[in-house]
Design an enzyme around this catalytic site. Structure first.
Site, short mmCIF file in Angstrom:
data_model
loop_
_atom_site.label_atom_id
_atom_site.label_comp_id
_atom_site.label_asym_id
_atom_site.label_seq_id
_atom_site.Cartn_x
_atom_site.Cartn_y
_atom_site.Cartn_z
N SER A 112 5.06 1.13 3.06
CA SER A 112 5.14 0.00 2.27
C SER A 112 5.09 -0.18 0.82
O SER A 112 5.60 -0.39 -0.10
CB SER A 112 4.74 -1.14 2.68
OG SER A 112 4.12 -1.91 2.63
N LEU A 170 -11.80 11.25 1.45
CA LEU A 170 -11.35 13.01 1.19
C LEU A 170 -12.46 13.19 -0.12
O LEU A 170 -13.09 12.74 -0.39
CB LEU A 170 -10.45 12.91 -0.19
CG LEU A 170 -8.63 12.50 -0.31
CD1 LEU A 170 -8.12 11.98 -1.00
CD2 LEU A 170 -8.07 13.57 0.74
N ASN A 220 -5.43 5.15 -6.56
CA ASN A 220 -5.49 4.01 -4.97
C ASN A 220 -5.79 2.79 -5.02
O ASN A 220 -6.18 1.98 -6.21
CB ASN A 220 -6.92 4.71 -4.10
CG ASN A 220 -7.42 3.93 -2.22
OD1 ASN A 220 -6.32 4.40 -2.02
ND2 ASN A 220 -8.02 3.25 -2.18
N SER A 280 -7.14 -4.82 -5.48
CA SER A 280 -7.17 -3.65 -6.41
C SER A 280 -6.75 -2.27 -6.30
O SER A 280 -7.03 -1.49 -5.45
CB SER A 280 -8.64 -3.23 -6.26
OG SER A 280 -9.66 -4.21 -5.77
N ASP A 314 -14.14 3.97 -2.39
CA ASP A 314 -13.74 3.23 -3.06
C ASP A 314 -14.23 2.25 -3.90
O ASP A 314 -14.72 1.43 -4.22
CB ASP A 314 -13.48 1.98 -1.81
CG ASP A 314 -12.89 1.99 -0.65
OD1 ASP A 314 -11.59 2.75 -0.71
OD2 ASP A 314 -12.35 1.42 0.67
N GLU A 371 -0.02 -6.72 -3.42
CA GLU A 371 -0.26 -5.24 -3.90
C GLU A 371 1.58 -3.75 -3.85
O GLU A 371 1.20 -3.63 -4.74
CB GLU A 371 -0.57 -4.45 -1.78
CG GLU A 371 -2.36 -4.74 -1.51
CD GLU A 371 -2.31 -4.39 -0.46
OE1 GLU A 371 -1.81 -2.57 -0.22
OE2 GLU A 371 -2.59 -4.28 0.82
C1 GAR Z 1 -1.77 -0.99 2.52
O1 GAR Z 1 -2.39 -2.80 2.48
C2 GAR Z 1 -2.98 -0.51 1.83
O2 GAR Z 1 -3.82 -1.03 0.87
C3 GAR Z 1 -4.38 0.06 2.96
O3 GAR Z 1 -2.97 0.05 3.76
C4 GAR Z 1 -2.15 -0.56 3.72
C5 GAR Z 1 -1.33 0.67 3.85
O4 GAR Z 1 0.45 0.10 4.14
N1 GAR Z 1 -5.13 1.13 2.03
C6 GAR Z 1 -6.48 1.48 2.03
O5 GAR Z 1 -6.68 -0.13 3.29
C7 GAR Z 1 -7.32 2.47 2.04
N2 GAR Z 1 -7.95 2.52 1.96
P1 GAR Z 1 1.46 0.52 4.00
O6 GAR Z 1 1.66 1.85 4.30
O7 GAR Z 1 2.38 -0.13 4.48
O8 GAR Z 1 1.59 0.53 2.32
#
Ligand code: GAR
Length: 220
Positions: free
Chosen positions: A13, A89, A103, A132, A141, A170
């Site tokens: 998303s 990574l 990220n 963030s 992170d 986000e």
């Molecule tokens: C999102 O909430 C993103 O911020 C998180 O995974 C989800 C992915 O959703 N990322 C992390 O936790 C990275 N450490 P999406 O595939 O629908 O974008």
């Protein structure tokens, strides 16, 4: 025209919000580390080049990182966006792309690194949570923060409700930051995120909506 590349592991998303934002650049490719990542089909349906580099096919983390890095270089992107990419990574990879690797993380860093950030926030009892966008460095992170969006934690929130409220932010925040980078208004300088003066005016923080009872009290 600048080129950006998106790395995903699942739903996609955030990837979609980047593709829909009309960024001043070309999406060179979307690469997933899982063949079943739903976001890959979505990218394909938009006519974007996709690639799977399945981490399970590699004997070590270093070998996976190296194959991924070579694939990224093949597309020669100016900017690499981790969008729900759930692999850690290694240092060599991160250093190879230093300064052009971003990220999005679903918490107000430096709180709640790692996974299950919404559960961590609920367990800690914080009243404010969010997301963030940061430059990626070898510290998980832990790279320089560029921008944040905050959301209030509401009474009765569970993990899913809180995650959904953060996800809305986000989808607004990440394209904004990607745009700054592609416009040359954001760079990593001496270990800090350096924003142009104009961005400093626009603000790199999205301020939360106050819950109605607080809003009323503040305006009284
Ligand atoms: C999102 O909430 C993103 O911020 C998180 O995974 C989800 C992915 O959703 N990322 C992390 O936790 C990275 N450490 P999406 O595939 O629908 O974008």
């Amino acid at each position: 025209m600048k080129r950006y590349l998106i790395l995903i592991s699942g739903r996609g998303s955030n990837m979609e919000s980047l593709l829909d934002a009309g960024l001043p650049g070309v999406c060179a490719a979307v690469i997933g580390n899982r063949p079943d990542a739903a976001g890959l089909a979505l990218a394909e349906s938009r006519g974007i080049a996709t690639m799977v580099i399945d981490h399970r096919g590699f004997a070590s983390r270093e070998k996976f990182d190296s194959a991924l890095a070579d694939a990224i270089d093949h597309f020669a992107p100016d900017l690499i966006l981790l969008a729900g990419f759930m692999r850690i990574l290694g240092d060599a990879f991160v250093e190879r792309f230093s300064g052009r690797l971003l990220n999005i993380h679903p918490s107000l860093l430096p709180s709640f690194r790692g996974i299950k950030t919404h559960a961590q926030a609920l367990a800690a009892g914080v009243r404010l949570h969010g997301c963030s966008v940061h430059f990626v460095t070898p510290a998980l992170d832990g790279g320089p923060i560029i921008a944040q969006a905050a959301v209030p934690v509401q009474a009765g929130d569970d993990e899913a409700a809180l995650a959904a409220r953060v996800l809305i932010e986000e989808h607004l925040l990440y394209p904004r930051v990607a745009r700054w980078f592609l416009e040359g208004r954001l760079q990593l300088l001496e270990g800090r995120a350096h924003l142009s003066d104009q961005i400093a005016v626009e603000g790199a923080l999205h301020v939360p909506q106050l819950a109605p009872q607080f809003a009323q009290r503040n305006s009284a």
